[in-house]
Structures are given as structure tokens and as C-alpha cells.
Scaffold this active site. Structure first.
Site, PDB file in Angstrom:
ATOM      1  N   ARG A   1       0.813  -1.228   0.000  1.00  0.00           N
ATOM      2  CA  ARG A   1       0.000   0.000   0.000  1.00  0.00           C
ATOM      3  C   ARG A   1       0.846   1.277   0.000  1.00  0.00           C
ATOM      4  NH1 ARG A   1      -3.294  -3.631   2.845  1.00  0.00           N
ATOM      5  NH2 ARG A   1      -5.172  -4.039   1.609  1.00  0.00           N
TER       6      ARG A   1
ATOM      7  N   ASP B   1       4.055   7.357  -5.969  1.00  0.00           N
ATOM      8  CA  ASP B   1       2.924   6.844  -5.195  1.00  0.00           C
ATOM      9  C   ASP B   1       2.228   7.938  -4.388  1.00  0.00           C
ATOM     10  OD1 ASP B   1       1.706   4.182  -4.574  1.00  0.00           O
ATOM     11  OD2 ASP B   1       2.093   4.865  -2.521  1.00  0.00           O
TER      12      ASP B   1
ATOM     13  N   ARG C   1     -13.416   1.589 -13.046  1.00  0.00           N
ATOM     14  CA  ARG C   1     -12.452   0.531 -12.719  1.00  0.00           C
ATOM     15  C   ARG C   1     -11.330   1.213 -11.948  1.00  0.00           C
ATOM     16  NH1 ARG C   1      -7.095  -0.764 -14.368  1.00  0.00           N
ATOM     17  NH2 ARG C   1      -6.612  -2.972 -14.164  1.00  0.00           N
TER      18      ARG C   1
ATOM     19  N   ASP D   1      -7.865   1.225 -10.891  1.00  0.00           N
ATOM     20  CA  ASP D   1      -6.573   0.607 -11.174  1.00  0.00           C
ATOM     21  C   ASP D   1      -5.746   0.497  -9.889  1.00  0.00           C
ATOM     22  OD1 ASP D   1      -4.489  -0.107 -13.312  1.00  0.00           O
ATOM     23  OD2 ASP D   1      -3.437   1.450 -12.180  1.00  0.00           O
TER      24      ASP D   1
ATOM     25  N   HIS E   1      -3.145  -1.553  -4.090  1.00  0.00           N
ATOM     26  CA  HIS E   1      -2.027  -0.742  -3.612  1.00  0.00           C
ATOM     27  C   HIS E   1      -2.480   0.483  -2.831  1.00  0.00           C
ATOM     28  CE1 HIS E   1       0.725  -3.315  -5.870  1.00  0.00           C
ATOM     29  NE2 HIS E   1      -0.280  -3.392  -6.724  1.00  0.00           N
TER      30      HIS E   1
ATOM     31  N   GLU F   1      -9.432  -3.240  -9.131  1.00  0.00           N
ATOM     32  CA  GLU F   1      -8.434  -4.201  -9.575  1.00  0.00           C
ATOM     33  C   GLU F   1      -7.613  -4.658  -8.372  1.00  0.00           C
ATOM     34  OE1 GLU F   1      -4.420  -5.034 -12.034  1.00  0.00           O
ATOM     35  OE2 GLU F   1      -4.774  -3.209 -10.897  1.00  0.00           O
TER      36      GLU F   1
ATOM     37  N   ASN G   1      -7.586 -10.443 -19.271  1.00  0.00           N
ATOM     38  CA  ASN G   1      -7.667  -8.987 -19.290  1.00  0.00           C
ATOM     39  C   ASN G   1      -6.467  -8.423 -20.044  1.00  0.00           C
ATOM     40  OD1 ASN G   1      -5.503  -8.891 -17.463  1.00  0.00           O
ATOM     41  ND2 ASN G   1      -6.475  -7.414 -16.129  1.00  0.00           N
TER      42      ASN G   1
ATOM     43  N   ARG H   1     -17.300  -9.494 -17.732  1.00  0.00           N
ATOM     44  CA  ARG H   1     -16.637  -8.557 -18.634  1.00  0.00           C
ATOM     45  C   ARG H   1     -16.026  -9.333 -19.791  1.00  0.00           C
ATOM     46  NH1 ARG H   1     -11.798  -5.283 -16.103  1.00  0.00           N
ATOM     47  NH2 ARG H   1     -10.838  -7.341 -16.178  1.00  0.00           N
TER      48      ARG H   1
HETATM   49  C1  AAO Z   1       6.098   0.556 -16.910  1.00  0.00           C
HETATM   50  C2  AAO Z   1       7.344  -0.309 -17.116  1.00  0.00           C
HETATM   51  C3  AAO Z   1       8.101  -0.455 -15.803  1.00  0.00           C
HETATM   52  C4  AAO Z   1       8.433   0.919 -15.222  1.00  0.00           C
HETATM   53  C5  AAO Z   1       7.125   1.712 -15.058  1.00  0.00           C
HETATM   54  C6  AAO Z   1       7.347   3.125 -14.534  1.00  0.00           C
HETATM   55  O1  AAO Z   1       6.949  -1.585 -17.609  1.00  0.00           O
HETATM   56  O2  AAO Z   1       9.293  -1.164 -16.046  1.00  0.00           O
HETATM   57  O3  AAO Z   1       9.039   0.768 -13.956  1.00  0.00           O
HETATM   58  O4  AAO Z   1       6.479   1.792 -16.337  1.00  0.00           O
HETATM   59  O5  AAO Z   1       8.108   3.892 -15.415  1.00  0.00           O
HETATM   60  C7  AAO Z   1       1.088  -1.147 -16.701  1.00  0.00           C
HETATM   61  C8  AAO Z   1       2.164  -2.123 -17.131  1.00  0.00           C
HETATM   62  C9  AAO Z   1       3.492  -1.827 -16.470  1.00  0.00           C
HETATM   63  C10 AAO Z   1       3.892  -0.374 -16.675  1.00  0.00           C
HETATM   64  C11 AAO Z   1       2.788   0.462 -16.037  1.00  0.00           C
HETATM   65  C12 AAO Z   1       3.045   1.969 -16.104  1.00  0.00           C
HETATM   66  O6  AAO Z   1       1.743  -3.438 -16.811  1.00  0.00           O
HETATM   67  O7  AAO Z   1       4.486  -2.667 -17.072  1.00  0.00           O
HETATM   68  O8  AAO Z   1       5.141  -0.111 -16.051  1.00  0.00           O
HETATM   69  O9  AAO Z   1       1.553   0.193 -16.760  1.00  0.00           O
HETATM   70  O10 AAO Z   1       3.185   2.381 -17.407  1.00  0.00           O
HETATM   71  C13 AAO Z   1       0.759  -5.647 -10.150  1.00  0.00           C
HETATM   72  C14 AAO Z   1      -0.339  -4.742  -9.577  1.00  0.00           C
HETATM   73  C15 AAO Z   1      -1.456  -4.477 -10.545  1.00  0.00           C
HETATM   74  C16 AAO Z   1      -0.939  -4.058 -11.932  1.00  0.00           C
HETATM   75  C17 AAO Z   1       0.035  -5.120 -12.406  1.00  0.00           C
HETATM   76  C18 AAO Z   1       0.626  -4.766 -13.769  1.00  0.00           C
HETATM   77  O11 AAO Z   1      -0.855  -5.314  -8.359  1.00  0.00           O
HETATM   78  O12 AAO Z   1      -2.258  -3.427 -10.008  1.00  0.00           O
HETATM   79  O13 AAO Z   1       1.115  -5.234 -11.465  1.00  0.00           O
HETATM   80  N1  AAO Z   1      -2.035  -3.835 -12.875  1.00  0.00           N
HETATM   81  C19 AAO Z   1      -2.527  -2.453 -13.162  1.00  0.00           C
HETATM   82  C20 AAO Z   1      -2.860  -2.271 -14.635  1.00  0.00           C
HETATM   83  C21 AAO Z   1      -1.585  -2.292 -15.455  1.00  0.00           C
HETATM   84  C22 AAO Z   1      -0.705  -1.116 -15.066  1.00  0.00           C
HETATM   85  C23 AAO Z   1      -0.782  -0.757 -13.649  1.00  0.00           C
HETATM   86  C24 AAO Z   1      -1.622  -1.386 -12.749  1.00  0.00           C
HETATM   87  C25 AAO Z   1      -0.060   0.458 -13.199  1.00  0.00           C
HETATM   88  O14 AAO Z   1      -3.821  -3.198 -15.028  1.00  0.00           O
HETATM   89  O15 AAO Z   1      -1.856  -2.290 -16.833  1.00  0.00           O
HETATM   90  O16 AAO Z   1       0.679  -1.432 -15.366  1.00  0.00           O
HETATM   91  O17 AAO Z   1      -0.979   1.548 -13.372  1.00  0.00           O
HETATM   92  C26 AAO Z   1       1.883 -10.521  -8.513  1.00  0.00           C
HETATM   93  C27 AAO Z   1       0.927  -9.687  -7.678  1.00  0.00           C
HETATM   94  C28 AAO Z   1       0.162  -8.675  -8.487  1.00  0.00           C
HETATM   95  C29 AAO Z   1       1.100  -7.903  -9.410  1.00  0.00           C
HETATM   96  C30 AAO Z   1       1.848  -8.900 -10.312  1.00  0.00           C
HETATM   97  C31 AAO Z   1       2.782  -8.215 -11.299  1.00  0.00           C
HETATM   98  O18 AAO Z   1       1.222 -11.527  -9.271  1.00  0.00           O
HETATM   99  O19 AAO Z   1      -0.016 -10.528  -7.037  1.00  0.00           O
HETATM  100  O20 AAO Z   1      -0.483  -7.787  -7.594  1.00  0.00           O
HETATM  101  O21 AAO Z   1       0.321  -7.005 -10.210  1.00  0.00           O
HETATM  102  O22 AAO Z   1       2.609  -9.747  -9.459  1.00  0.00           O
HETATM  103  O23 AAO Z   1       3.825  -7.618 -10.604  1.00  0.00           O
HETATM  104  C32 AAO Z   1       1.809 -15.684  -9.416  1.00  0.00           C
HETATM  105  C33 AAO Z   1       0.844 -15.109  -8.376  1.00  0.00           C
HETATM  106  C34 AAO Z   1       0.425 -13.709  -8.791  1.00  0.00           C
HETATM  107  C35 AAO Z   1       1.646 -12.861  -8.980  1.00  0.00           C
HETATM  108  C36 AAO Z   1       2.499 -13.488 -10.070  1.00  0.00           C
HETATM  109  C37 AAO Z   1       3.743 -12.708 -10.448  1.00  0.00           C
HETATM  110  O24 AAO Z   1       1.083 -15.936 -10.617  1.00  0.00           O
HETATM  111  O25 AAO Z   1      -0.291 -15.953  -8.237  1.00  0.00           O
HETATM  112  O26 AAO Z   1      -0.467 -13.152  -7.839  1.00  0.00           O
HETATM  113  O27 AAO Z   1       2.878 -14.797  -9.685  1.00  0.00           O
HETATM  114  O28 AAO Z   1       4.613 -12.651  -9.351  1.00  0.00           O
END
Ligand code: AAO
Length: 461
Positions: A150, A159, A187, A189, A193, A220, A281, A319
Site C-alpha cells: 500500500r 505513489d 475501474r 486501477d 495498492h 483491480e 484482461n 466482462r
Molecule cells: C512501466 C514499465 C516499468 C516501469 C514503469 C514506470 O513496464 O518497467 O518501472 O512503467 O516507469 C502497466 C504495465 C506496467 C507499466 C505500467 C506503467 O503493466 O508494465 O510499467 O503500466 O506504465 C501488479 C499490480 C497491478 C498491476 C500489475 C501490472 O498489483 O495493479 O502489477 N495492474 C494495473 C494495470 C496495469 C498497469 C498498472 C496497474 C499500473 O492493469 O496495466 O501497469 O498503473 C503478482 C501480484 C500482483 C502484481 C503482479 C505483477 O502476481 O499478485 O499484484 O500485479 O505480481 O507484478 C503468481 C501469483 C500472482 C503474482 C504473479 C507474479 O502468478 O499468483 O499473484 O505470480 O509474481
């Protein structure tokens, strides 16, 4: 109560990922309203960074610069026009809002709406936000620690401190402006966090919709088990994304026998009245957001089965994903030479799109299931039949659904429906089904042709 999508009881929304506002307005009028879609999740509407390396990736829209309604999808005037034209034909708009953070550390320049910004110095004059509105820097690297999740920085995104009253008011002002324009919900996002108590405090500052009622919220929250933060912490704030269902559906399409237990509360899945469900998604279809082994449009036959099953089933609020085709996970939407987003063109048969847009929401076994789900809302499954390659069930005494992946299905099944002749919704009546006086029907399906059949009481005949 933040669980009413305000679309007259309809049951399915579609994410038109990266579509321009002008194209969404047209799609509401020419298609979504006629097929019974409740509404559209649109890509972030506010001003964002323009990333040059890699060139204009889709994810630049998740790095806000200000709350001005000027994005890659269009201007404020185009946004306003879309919201009102869709609303006029009974299709609501749900905006993807990014209120957890602003742009990534180290990024400076000018956003899509012309505002300057400097993340290194925490300066976003377009809002304005300055350093005191952000949490002190710490890297999020341990999802096992809820305080880190968070309070620290998700992938180095600056943040915001939602405990700060000025931040809360700025966010509420942004959402209230959207509500005034006719938007029906949000939604949220990266809701995982932010502290649920801060979200509650922001929600308390929000207006009712112009026609009455609280805005719809779906948050989300990625909870696939194995981390301390649970979706249930957020259900008082509205619906939450249920990512475990993506896994359940993929496993179940591989082995129909497992679909009967597709909602296994032993996994701690969200209750049906708060679960926003989907097959894939915009993140997990390209390996972001904890991706994995999931079904997407790249595997069309199994994907159609999965989405049709989800729409026939009685779990959650649904969805449908509508994608653009891509070959690498950073690639932005189909674009012209200047990176402006290309128009969506509709194929002559109306069942798909051109210019690189996939339009899964127009595939008949997906699109025509929307009417099914709307018609059977409020009923539960009955007359359940499953083998490894065939599956069927009724929804109360209102509808019957069957699907096959094993070549020819040829079975007489109890439908639970009144006697009569019914039209198959999927083939727009090309197939007819007769239910006899004892409720039985002869179901014939060729999985290579149209692997799904669905019919409803009161449907076309
Ligand atoms: C970009 C660059 C980064 C740079 C950043 C800042 O890629 O390198 O540092 O800019 O300059 C999207 C892209 C990101 C992008 C970002 C900003 O995906 O690549 O970064 O825009 O442009 C977590 C969050 C979740 C998030 C997800 C992507 O909890 O909220 O990461 N989704 C939303 C959006 C998404 C967006 C953002 C948020 C940011 O839908 O499109 O990012 O606004 C675990 C955790 C999750 C975590 C994932 C990924 O998952 O549980 O909470 O999601 O890791 O880190 C098993 C587990 C599973 C786990 C997984 C991976 O499967 O069961 O739970 O392993 O460890």
C-alpha cells in the site's frame, strides 16, 4: 452501495481496450445497444505520459500527468460526446481511473494534454501535485507485506498519499467531473495498492449520478491466493476483479469435468455479488500483472468455449475482452505513422474487425451469449450434464446451454424448459431446437462448426 452498474439490469460489459472515443460512440449506436451489452470499460481518459522507448507502448496510459480529459483516445469534447451518445442508447461508460500514482520516477516532459511534469521532483502542475502529496520513496518488492504493497512504489510509479486530504479532494474532483458528464462507474486501477479506508474516504466525497444512485465501482485487486491481501477486504467498496476465475476457466476448458466446480469457495473466491469476472484482461493476455497460462483470442476455439461458458454460468458480473492483435507485449494499439490510433473498421459480415482490431465481442458465440445471460439473470444452474468433451445445463426454467469440443455431440437432454420450438441464439436461428412435452431436447453440435448452442424462453422463434 457501489454495486449497481446502472444499465437497467443488463449483465455484461465489454472492455474496448485502447479504442478511440469516436469509435466507441459509433459501436454503442450500431452494435452494443442492439446486442444487449450493459456498458463499456474504456481505457484511461486523463492526460498521460508519451513514452518514446519503447515507442508509444499501451502502458503509457497508466502513467498519469494530470486529470485533464485528453488522452490517446481523444479530447474532452470527444469523450463527452461518446458518454452522452452511448447513454442515449442505453450503454454506460465505466472509466479506468488511475489514482494510486502518477508517472514513473525519472520521467519528465509534456503529457498528451500539453501539461508539463517532472516526476523526479514530484511536480505535476496540471493537477497540481507537489512532493508533499506523495509517499516517501520505498520500493515495493515484497507482496507478503501489506504495508509495503500500500505505501511503497509499484514499479517505481510515484505513489500518491491517499491519506492526505488535498489528494483525496483532487481525486474526488476528478471522479465527480466524470460523473457530471454521465459516466456510470469506475475501474479502480491498482486498488490493491491503496488502503480500503482511504478508498472509503474518497468514495464519501463523491456525488450521486445525475439520475440518482451511487457510481459503480470495480477494483483491480490481484488475489490468486498465496498473498495476505484478499479481495474480500475491498468488497465493502464495490466489485473486485476475480483473477482466480481466469485460471479456473482455462483448466476447465482443458477438462470439462472441472467446470462443475469452477467456483470453488475453497479457493477463497469472491462471492458472486462482488466478483467481476473475465477470461483474460489487458494485462494477463500479454504476460503483465501476474500473467500465466490463460486463454486469449490467440487460441480462438478454446477461447470461444471459455467466454461462452462464463456467460452461461451463474457466477459474478461479467466482462468481455476486446483486444488489438500484437506480437510483443509492449506494442501499443494499431496506429498511423504519427502514432495516432487507427480507426476500427468493421468486417463486411459484422463478426469481426479490421485494421488490427480483434473485436472478440463481435464473435457470434460471445456476442450472442449476451442476450442469454441477460435473459436468465437471477436463475441458477440445473440439469447439469458433463463429460470430458461435452457440457450442458439449464438456467432455471429460462434458458438452456450446451457446448462440445469432442467432434459430434448427439444427445437427448433434459432442458427444464416448456415444450416448444426454440431458436439457437448463436447461429441467429439457423439451428432450431424442439423441446418435447417432458422437457427433453435432441442436441446436435459439431465442435468444428459452432461449438456452442444456447436458447431462451421468450427469445426469437
Ligand atoms: C512501466 C514499465 C516499468 C516501469 C514503469 C514506470 O513496464 O518497467 O518501472 O512503467 O516507469 C502497466 C504495465 C506496467 C507499466 C505500467 C506503467 O503493466 O508494465 O510499467 O503500466 O506504465 C501488479 C499490480 C497491478 C498491476 C500489475 C501490472 O498489483 O495493479 O502489477 N495492474 C494495473 C494495470 C496495469 C498497469 C498498472 C496497474 C499500473 O492493469 O496495466 O501497469 O498503473 C503478482 C501480484 C500482483 C502484481 C503482479 C505483477 O502476481 O499478485 O499484484 O500485479 O505480481 O507484478 C503468481 C501469483 C500472482 C503474482 C504473479 C507474479 O502468478 O499468483 O499473484 O505470480 O509474481
Amino acid at each position: 452501495d457501489y454495486t449497481d452498474p446502472h444499465c437497467g439490469g443488463k449483465q455484461v460489459i465489454v472492455h474496448l481496450f485502447e479504442w478511440k472515443w469516436t469509435d466507441i460512440a459509433l459501436e454503442c449506436e450500431r452494435y452494443l445497444s442492439k446486442k444487449g451489452y450493459c456498458g463499456v470499460q474504456v481505457s484511461p481518459a486523463n492526460e498521460h505520459v508519451m513514452v518514446t522507448s519503447p515507442p508509444r507502448p499501451w502502458w503509457e496510459r497508466y502513467q498519469p500527468v494530470s486529470y485533464k480529459l485528453h488522452s490517446r483516445s481523444g479530447t474532452e469534447a470527444e469523450f463527452t460526446d461518446m458518454v452522452s451518445r452511448c447513454k442515449a442508447v442505453g450503454v454506460r461508460i465505466y472509466v479506468d481511473v488511475i489514482i494510486n500514482h502518477m508517472a514513473g520516477l525519472g520521467r519528465t516532459g509534456t503529457g498528451t494534454g500539453g501539461s508539463s511534469f517532472d516526476s523526479t521532483n514530484y511536480n505535476f502542475p496540471g493537477v497540481p501535485y507537489v512532493r508533499e502529496h506523495f509517499n516517501p520513496y520505498c520500493k515495493l518488492n515484497n507482496y507478503g507485506d501489506p504495508n509495503q504493497v500500500r505505501n511503497c512504489y509499484l514499479v517505481d510509479l510515484t505513489d500518491l498519499d491517499q491519506g492526505n486530504e488535498y489528494v483525496r479532494n483532487s481525486i474526488a474532483g476528478f471522479l465527480n467531473k466524470l460523473t457530471d458528464l454521465g459516466v456510470a462507474g469506475y475501474r479502480l486501477d491498482a486498488a490493491k495498492h491503496m488502503w480500503p479506508r482511504d478508498l472509503t474516504a474518497i468514495q464519501q466525497k463523491l456525488k450521486d449520478l445525475p439520475e440518482g444512485g451511487r457510481p459503480f465501482f470495480f477494483m483491480e485487486v490481484i488475489d490468486q491466493g498465496g498473498e495476505p491481501i484478499k479481495t474480500q477486504e475491498y468488497t465493502p467498496n464495490g466489485y473486485v476483479t476475480e483473477f482466480r476465475y481466469c485460471i479456473k476457466l482455462r483448466e476447465g476448458i482443458n477438462d470439462f469435468g472441472r467446470l462443475g466446480q469452477a467456483v470453488d469457495y475453497g479457493w477463497g473466491m469472491t462471492d458472486s455479488g462482488h466478483a467481476l469476472v473475465f477470461v483474460d484482461n489487458h494485462d494477463n493476455q500479454r504476460g503483465h500483472g501476474g500473467g500465466g497460462d490463460l486463454l486469449t483470442h490467440k487460441n480462438p476455439q478454446n477461447y470461444k468455449l471459455a467466454v461462452a461458458f462464463m456467460l452461461a454460468n451463474d457466477y459474478g458480473f461479467t466482462r468481455v475482452m476486446s483486444s488489438f492483435s500484437f506480437s510483443n507485449s509492449d506494442q501499443g494499439p494499431p496506429h498511423n505513422g504519427d502514432f495516432s490510433t487507427m480507426d476500427v473498421t468493421i468486417n463486411a459480415d459484422g463478426k469481426g474487425c479490421g485494421n488490427g482490431w480483434v473485436c472478440e465481442h463481435r464473435w457470434p458465440s460471445i456476442a450472442n451469449m449476451v442476450a442469454f445471460r441477460n435473459a436468465v439473470a437471477g436463475t441458477t444452474k440445473g440439469n447439469y450434464y458433463a463429460t470430458n468433451g461435452e457440457l450442458a445445463f439449464s438456467r432455471g426454467n429460462k434458458g438452456f446451454f450446451a457446448m462440445s469440443k469432442s467432434g459430434q455431440m448427439d444427445k437427448t437432454l433434459q432442458t427444464g424448459l416448456p415444450a416448444g420450438q426454440y431458436c439457437d441464439l448463436i447461429t441467429d436461428c439457423a439451428r432450431k431446437i424442439t423441446v418435447d412435452g417432458s422437457g427433453n431436447a435432441h442436441i446436435v453440435l459439431n465442435s468444428n462448426d459452432n461449438p456452442v448452442v444456447a436458447f431462451i424462453v421468450g427469445g426469437p422463434t
